[in-house]
Motif scaffolding. Structure first.
Motif, short mmCIF file in Angstrom:
data_model
loop_
_atom_site.label_atom_id
_atom_site.label_comp_id
_atom_site.label_asym_id
_atom_site.label_seq_id
_atom_site.Cartn_x
_atom_site.Cartn_y
_atom_site.Cartn_z
N GLN A 1 0.83 -1.21 0.00
CA GLN A 1 0.00 0.00 0.00
C GLN A 1 0.86 1.25 0.00
O GLN A 1 0.58 2.23 -0.70
N GLU A 2 1.92 1.23 0.77
CA GLU A 2 2.82 2.37 0.82
C GLU A 2 3.52 2.59 -0.52
O GLU A 2 3.64 3.72 -1.00
N PHE B 1 0.99 4.00 -2.95
CA PHE B 1 0.70 5.39 -2.58
C PHE B 1 1.82 6.33 -3.04
O PHE B 1 1.57 7.34 -3.70
N HIS B 2 3.07 6.00 -2.71
CA HIS B 2 4.19 6.86 -3.08
C HIS B 2 4.37 6.90 -4.60
O HIS B 2 4.73 7.94 -5.16
N GLU C 1 1.60 9.25 -5.82
CA GLU C 1 1.88 10.62 -5.40
C GLU C 1 2.98 11.18 -6.30
O GLU C 1 2.93 12.35 -6.70
#
Length: 132
Positions: free
Chosen positions: A27-28, A31-32, A35
């Protein structure tokens, strides 16, 4: 005795957290990654792409940050197989061409793999909406 019980609880909790941590890392990473796509931070994006997929990604997204401005990225679905260290992530990208100012949506399907405890996007394909 308390110390032993505390140690056992710590070991049990850490083993449960290890399983969650792998999904949290995915998930991280996603997300990054998005972004970075949204705000034009290419270094954040490229660091999460497997070397074999970088050329295809750069070709597919070559106009991002120049002709194409991304306004939003949203995970629309995902299928995670932690046992085989693979995931499929559906992404909806909302964007516009700077010369047209017409907002469009594109749905992509990304394939992610966990390699040496890190998640990398290994393939990406167009699914629906307006191609870039």
């Amino acid at each position: 005795m308390r110390r032993t019980i505390g140690l056992i609880l710590a070991i049990l909790l850490s083993s449960c957290a290890l399983y969650q941590t792998r999904q949290d890392k995915l998930q991280e990473a996603v997300f990054h990654f998005y972004e970075g796509v949204r705000w034009g931070r290419l270094e954040d994006v490229l660091s999460r792409i497997h070397p074999d997929a970088k050329e295809h990604f750069l070709e597919m997204h070559r106009e991002f940050g120049r002709e194409i401005q991304v306004t939003n990225c949203e995970v629309v679905n995902s299928k995670v197989d932690l046992d085989n260290k693979k995931a499929e992530v559906g992404i909806k990208i909302t964007w516009y061409r700077t010369g047209e100012m017409v907002v469009r949506d594109t749905i992509l399907l990304q394939h992610w793999e966990e390699i040496k405890a890190h998640w990398f996007m290994v393939a990406e394909e167009y699914r629906s909406g307006t191609p870039f």
